[in-house]
Design a protein around this motif. Structure first.
Motif, PDB file in Angstrom:
ATOM      1  N   SER A  76     -13.183   5.639 -15.282  1.00  0.00           N
ATOM      2  CA  SER A  76     -14.262   4.664 -15.382  1.00  0.00           C
ATOM      3  C   SER A  76     -15.576   5.412 -15.549  1.00  0.00           C
ATOM      4  O   SER A  76     -15.699   6.581 -15.164  1.00  0.00           O
ATOM      5  CB  SER A  76     -14.288   3.774 -14.141  1.00  0.00           C
ATOM      6  N   PRO A  77     -16.608   4.772 -16.130  1.00  0.00           N
ATOM      7  CA  PRO A  77     -17.861   5.486 -16.402  1.00  0.00           C
ATOM      8  C   PRO A  77     -18.674   5.829 -15.162  1.00  0.00           C
ATOM      9  O   PRO A  77     -19.645   6.571 -15.253  1.00  0.00           O
ATOM     10  CB  PRO A  77     -18.623   4.507 -17.299  1.00  0.00           C
ATOM     11  N   MET A  78     -18.266   5.302 -14.016  1.00  0.00           N
ATOM     12  CA  MET A  78     -18.915   5.617 -12.751  1.00  0.00           C
ATOM     13  C   MET A  78     -17.844   5.798 -11.691  1.00  0.00           C
ATOM     14  O   MET A  78     -16.800   5.134 -11.729  1.00  0.00           O
ATOM     15  CB  MET A  78     -19.862   4.479 -12.336  1.00  0.00           C
ATOM     16  N   GLY A  79     -18.078   6.710 -10.767  1.00  0.00           N
ATOM     17  CA  GLY A  79     -17.163   6.900  -9.658  1.00  0.00           C
ATOM     18  C   GLY A  79     -17.739   6.314  -8.386  1.00  0.00           C
ATOM     19  O   GLY A  79     -18.951   6.357  -8.156  1.00  0.00           O
ATOM     20  N   MET A  80     -16.861   5.769  -7.546  1.00  0.00           N
ATOM     21  CA  MET A  80     -17.294   5.230  -6.264  1.00  0.00           C
ATOM     22  C   MET A  80     -17.331   6.343  -5.235  1.00  0.00           C
ATOM     23  O   MET A  80     -16.300   6.928  -4.899  1.00  0.00           O
ATOM     24  CB  MET A  80     -16.355   4.125  -5.799  1.00  0.00           C
ATOM     25  N   GLY A  81     -18.518   6.669  -4.741  1.00  0.00           N
ATOM     26  CA  GLY A  81     -18.653   7.655  -3.683  1.00  0.00           C
ATOM     27  C   GLY A  81     -18.258   7.038  -2.357  1.00  0.00           C
ATOM     28  O   GLY A  81     -18.778   5.993  -1.960  1.00  0.00           O
ATOM     29  N   CYS A  82     -17.325   7.668  -1.665  1.00  0.00           N
ATOM     30  CA  CYS A  82     -16.729   7.072  -0.464  1.00  0.00           C
ATOM     31  C   CYS A  82     -17.223   7.688   0.837  1.00  0.00           C
ATOM     32  O   CYS A  82     -16.550   7.592   1.865  1.00  0.00           O
ATOM     33  CB  CYS A  82     -15.205   7.172  -0.553  1.00  0.00           C
ATOM     34  N   VAL A  83     -18.385   8.328   0.807  1.00  0.00           N
ATOM     35  CA  VAL A  83     -18.903   8.953   2.027  1.00  0.00           C
ATOM     36  C   VAL A  83     -19.171   7.922   3.121  1.00  0.00           C
ATOM     37  O   VAL A  83     -19.124   8.236   4.313  1.00  0.00           O
ATOM     38  CB  VAL A  83     -20.170   9.779   1.721  1.00  0.00           C
ATOM     39  N   ASP A  88     -17.813  14.236   9.019  1.00  0.00           N
ATOM     40  CA  ASP A  88     -17.576  14.983  10.256  1.00  0.00           C
ATOM     41  C   ASP A  88     -18.838  15.220  11.069  1.00  0.00           C
ATOM     42  O   ASP A  88     -18.764  15.653  12.218  1.00  0.00           O
ATOM     43  CB  ASP A  88     -16.924  16.340   9.939  1.00  0.00           C
ATOM     44  N   TRP A  89     -20.018  14.956  10.491  1.00  0.00           N
ATOM     45  CA  TRP A  89     -21.275  15.163  11.215  1.00  0.00           C
ATOM     46  C   TRP A  89     -21.525  14.061  12.251  1.00  0.00           C
ATOM     47  O   TRP A  89     -22.441  14.171  13.050  1.00  0.00           O
ATOM     48  CB  TRP A  89     -22.438  15.235  10.234  1.00  0.00           C
ATOM     49  N   ILE A  90     -20.699  13.020  12.227  1.00  0.00           N
ATOM     50  CA  ILE A  90     -20.783  11.971  13.239  1.00  0.00           C
ATOM     51  C   ILE A  90     -19.673  12.222  14.258  1.00  0.00           C
ATOM     52  O   ILE A  90     -18.497  12.294  13.893  1.00  0.00           O
ATOM     53  CB  ILE A  90     -20.641  10.577  12.616  1.00  0.00           C
ATOM     54  N   PRO A  91     -19.996  12.391  15.539  1.00  0.00           N
ATOM     55  CA  PRO A  91     -18.988  12.773  16.540  1.00  0.00           C
ATOM     56  C   PRO A  91     -17.854  11.769  16.685  1.00  0.00           C
ATOM     57  O   PRO A  91     -17.970  10.612  16.296  1.00  0.00           O
ATOM     58  CB  PRO A  91     -19.806  12.849  17.840  1.00  0.00           C
ATOM     59  N   SER A  92     -16.761  12.270  17.213  1.00  0.00           N
ATOM     60  CA  SER A  92     -15.573  11.529  17.675  1.00  0.00           C
ATOM     61  C   SER A  92     -14.449  11.420  16.654  1.00  0.00           C
ATOM     62  O   SER A  92     -13.322  11.096  17.027  1.00  0.00           O
ATOM     63  CB  SER A  92     -15.916  10.129  18.201  1.00  0.00           C
ATOM     64  N   GLU A  93     -14.707  11.691  15.384  1.00  0.00           N
ATOM     65  CA  GLU A  93     -13.624  11.628  14.403  1.00  0.00           C
ATOM     66  C   GLU A  93     -13.927  12.559  13.243  1.00  0.00           C
ATOM     67  O   GLU A  93     -15.073  12.662  12.809  1.00  0.00           O
ATOM     68  CB  GLU A  93     -13.451  10.196  13.881  1.00  0.00           C
ATOM     69  N   ILE A  94     -12.900  13.228  12.745  1.00  0.00           N
ATOM     70  CA  ILE A  94     -13.044  14.013  11.519  1.00  0.00           C
ATOM     71  C   ILE A  94     -12.223  13.349  10.416  1.00  0.00           C
ATOM     72  O   ILE A  94     -11.250  12.651  10.683  1.00  0.00           O
ATOM     73  CB  ILE A  94     -12.614  15.482  11.710  1.00  0.00           C
ATOM     74  N   GLY A  95     -12.656  13.553   9.177  1.00  0.00           N
ATOM     75  CA  GLY A  95     -11.918  13.011   8.047  1.00  0.00           C
ATOM     76  C   GLY A  95     -11.925  11.497   7.949  1.00  0.00           C
ATOM     77  O   GLY A  95     -10.969  10.894   7.452  1.00  0.00           O
ATOM     78  N   ARG A  96     -13.021  10.864   8.392  1.00  0.00           N
ATOM     79  CA  ARG A  96     -13.094   9.396   8.388  1.00  0.00           C
ATOM     80  C   ARG A  96     -12.829   8.802   7.009  1.00  0.00           C
ATOM     81  O   ARG A  96     -12.072   7.855   6.847  1.00  0.00           O
ATOM     82  CB  ARG A  96     -14.497   8.939   8.799  1.00  0.00           C
ATOM     83  N   SER A  97     -13.531   9.314   6.019  1.00  0.00           N
ATOM     84  CA  SER A  97     -13.467   8.719   4.688  1.00  0.00           C
ATOM     85  C   SER A  97     -12.046   8.743   4.143  1.00  0.00           C
ATOM     86  O   SER A  97     -11.545   7.736   3.627  1.00  0.00           O
ATOM     87  CB  SER A  97     -14.413   9.459   3.736  1.00  0.00           C
ATOM     88  N   GLU A  98     -11.391   9.883   4.257  1.00  0.00           N
ATOM     89  CA  GLU A  98     -10.013   9.975   3.761  1.00  0.00           C
ATOM     90  C   GLU A  98      -9.075   9.082   4.564  1.00  0.00           C
ATOM     91  O   GLU A  98      -8.145   8.493   4.006  1.00  0.00           O
ATOM     92  CB  GLU A  98      -9.534  11.428   3.800  1.00  0.00           C
ATOM     93  N   ASP A 147     -18.139  23.920   8.206  1.00  0.00           N
ATOM     94  CA  ASP A 147     -17.844  23.063   9.354  1.00  0.00           C
ATOM     95  C   ASP A 147     -19.079  22.230   9.717  1.00  0.00           C
ATOM     96  O   ASP A 147     -20.149  22.778   9.989  1.00  0.00           O
ATOM     97  CB  ASP A 147     -17.428  23.939  10.539  1.00  0.00           C
ATOM     98  N   MET A 148     -18.906  20.917   9.744  1.00  0.00           N
ATOM     99  CA  MET A 148     -20.038  20.032  10.040  1.00  0.00           C
ATOM    100  C   MET A 148     -19.989  19.454  11.450  1.00  0.00           C
ATOM    101  O   MET A 148     -20.798  18.594  11.794  1.00  0.00           O
ATOM    102  CB  MET A 148     -20.081  18.888   9.015  1.00  0.00           C
ATOM    103  N   THR A 149     -19.055  19.894  12.277  1.00  0.00           N
ATOM    104  CA  THR A 149     -18.947  19.324  13.624  1.00  0.00           C
ATOM    105  C   THR A 149     -19.969  19.880  14.622  1.00  0.00           C
ATOM    106  O   THR A 149     -20.310  19.176  15.579  1.00  0.00           O
ATOM    107  CB  THR A 149     -17.530  19.504  14.179  1.00  0.00           C
ATOM    108  N   PRO A 150     -20.489  21.122  14.487  1.00  0.00           N
ATOM    109  CA  PRO A 150     -21.527  21.579  15.433  1.00  0.00           C
ATOM    110  C   PRO A 150     -22.794  20.737  15.323  1.00  0.00           C
ATOM    111  O   PRO A 150     -23.058  20.125  14.277  1.00  0.00           O
ATOM    112  CB  PRO A 150     -21.791  23.029  15.003  1.00  0.00           C
ATOM    113  N   SER A 151     -23.581  20.715  16.382  1.00  0.00           N
ATOM    114  CA  SER A 151     -24.832  19.949  16.353  1.00  0.00           C
ATOM    115  C   SER A 151     -25.792  20.492  15.302  1.00  0.00           C
ATOM    116  O   SER A 151     -26.580  19.745  14.715  1.00  0.00           O
ATOM    117  CB  SER A 151     -25.493  19.957  17.727  1.00  0.00           C
ATOM    118  N   VAL A 152     -25.737  21.802  15.066  1.00  0.00           N
ATOM    119  CA  VAL A 152     -26.532  22.408  13.998  1.00  0.00           C
ATOM    120  C   VAL A 152     -25.573  23.211  13.113  1.00  0.00           C
ATOM    121  O   VAL A 152     -25.326  24.403  13.359  1.00  0.00           O
ATOM    122  CB  VAL A 152     -27.640  23.325  14.557  1.00  0.00           C
TER     123      VAL A 152
END
Length: 320
Positions: free
Chosen positions: A14-21, A55-65, A91-96
Motif C-alpha cells: 500500500s502507498p502508506m504503512g501503518m506505524g504501530c508504535v 519498552d520505554w513505558i514500564p511493566s511490559e516489553i514488546g507491547r506493539s508486537e 535497550d529502552m528499559t532503563p530510566s535513561v
C-alpha cells in the motif's frame, strides 16, 4: 488505490504503512483490532512494528508486537498483510537509555527476531530491519546475518533503519558481490520539515539528507520509507495552539514557519486537510516514498490514506 512494488521482489505494498508504535498504548484489545481491520479495509497492507515498541513505558516489553500478534491470530489475516519489524535497537528499559550502547550483533538480532516471531504468532516476517547500525562491524557481516535468517525462512527480505548513505552503499556493494538481493527498504526520518529542523536530541536517528535522497533516486531497488512523516504533529500543533505550542520543537525554525504558511495556502486552494498537505510532500519526490504514519484512530487513518488519491505536484511545494 495505487500500489508500490519493490524491484526484484514479489512485494506489493500500500502507498502508506501503518506505524504501530501506539499499539498497546493508545489502543489495545478490541480497539486495536478495529483499527487494524479498518486499515486493511481501506486498502492498507503494510504494518510496521518493532521489538522495542514501547519498552520505554514500564511493566511490559514488546507491547506493539504483542497486540499486533493477537490481532493476526484472531483475524487469521496474516497472509493479507505485509509485516515489518525491526531488531537490534538499544535497550529502552532503563530510566535513561544509552542510545549509543549498540545491540547490533548476530546474537542480539537472533534473540530479537525469535522474540518477534513468538509475539507476532508467525513463522516469518516479510521485511526485517536493522533498527540501528553498528559501524564497528563491516556491513558485509551484517548482510550475512540477515542472509542466514532468510535461508532459515524466518524472514523473506531484509532492510535497514537509521543507516547512513555510505553504509548502505557498503552493504549494497557486498550484497552485489555475493549475488544477494540486499536491502529492500530504508527507514529514515524524512518529511516536509526535516531539512530545516534543529539537531535532534537522539543523534542515532538518521535524517534523510540530500545525499540520501539522491541515493534513492539512483537506487530504486531500496525503497525509501520515511518515518515521522507528519513532523511529529508540529504543523498541527502550530495551527491549533500558535507558536507557543511548538516553541520547544526541533521543527521550530523560520524556514518551517514559512512552510506552514505555504501549507495553509495549499489547504485553502485545494480543499484538503493539513495531514494531506503534509503527507502530499512525500508523494511527489524524485524517488518513491512509502511513508509510515502512526494514527490516533481509524478516522486519522482514513484521512491520511485519502492523500494518495490526490494528484500532488512537486510545484506545490516551492519553498522546500
Amino acid at each position: 488505490m495505487r500500489k508500490i512494488t519493490i524491484m526484484n521482489t514479489d512485494l506489493e505494498l500500500s502507498p502508506m504503512g501503518m506505524g504501530c508504535v501506539n499499539a498497546g498504548i493508545k489502543w489495545d484489545g478490541e480497539d486495536a483490532f478495529r483499527i487494524f481491520d479498518a486499515f486493511l479495509d481501506m486498502g492498507g497492507t503494510v504494518y510496521d512494528t518493532a521489538r522495542v515498541y514501547s519498552d520505554w513505558i514500564p511493566s511490559e516489553i514488546g507491547r506493539s508486537e504483542r497486540v499486533l500478534g493477537q490481532w493476526l491470530r484472531q483475524s487469521e489475516k496474516r497472509h493479507d498483510i505485509v509485516l515489518l519489524s525491526k531488531g537490534g535497537h538499544p535497550d529502552m528499559t532503563p530510566s535513561v537509555p544509552d542510545m549509543h550502547a549498540s545491540r547490533i550483533s548476530a546474537e542480539n538480532m537472533r534473540k530479537d527476531l525469535e522474540l518477534s516471531l513468538t509475539a507476532l504468532g508467525t513463522d516469518y516476517i516479510d521485511i526485517y530491519f536493522y533498527h540501528r547500525d553498528n559501524e564497528a562491524i563491516p556491513a558485509g557481516e551484517l548482510i550475512e546475518i540477515m542472509e542466514e535468517f532468510r535461508k532459515e525462512g524466518k524472514i523473506r527480505y531484509y532492510a535497514c533503519s537509521n543507516w547512513s548513505t555510505a553504509r548502505m552503499k557498503e552493504a549494497d556493494a557486498y550484497a552485489a558481490s555475493k549475488g544477494y538481493r540486499g536491502f529492500v527498504a530504508n527507514e529514515a526520518l524524512f518529511n516536509i520539515g526535516s531539512a530545516s529542523m534543529r539537531p535532534l536530541a537522539d543523534d542515532t536517528l538518521a535524517v534523510m539528507n540530500q545525499e540520501m535522497q539522491q541515493y534513492h533516486v539512483e537506487n530504486p531497488q531500496n525503497l525509501a520509507m520515511p518515518y515521522m512523516s507528519v513532523c511529529s504533529g508540529f504543523f498541527h500543533k502550530l495551527y491549533a495552539g500558535g507558536a507557543d505550542a511548538v516553541r520547544n520543537s526541533e521543527y521550530y525554525t523560520s524556514e518551517n514557519l514559512k512552510a506552514a504558511e505555504g501549507l495553509h495556502g495549499l489547504m485553502e486552494e485545494y480543499q484538503i486537510s493539513l495531514t494531506q498537505a503534509v503527507l502530499g510532500y512525500l508523494t511527489c519526490r524524485d524517488f518513491t516514498c512509502l511513508p509510515l504514519y502512526g494514527p490516533r484512530n481509524a478516522e486519522d487513518l482514513r484521512e491520511a490514506m485519502e492523500t494518495f488519491s490526490i494528484p500532488f505536484l512537486k510545484e506545490y511545494y516551492p519553498e522546500v
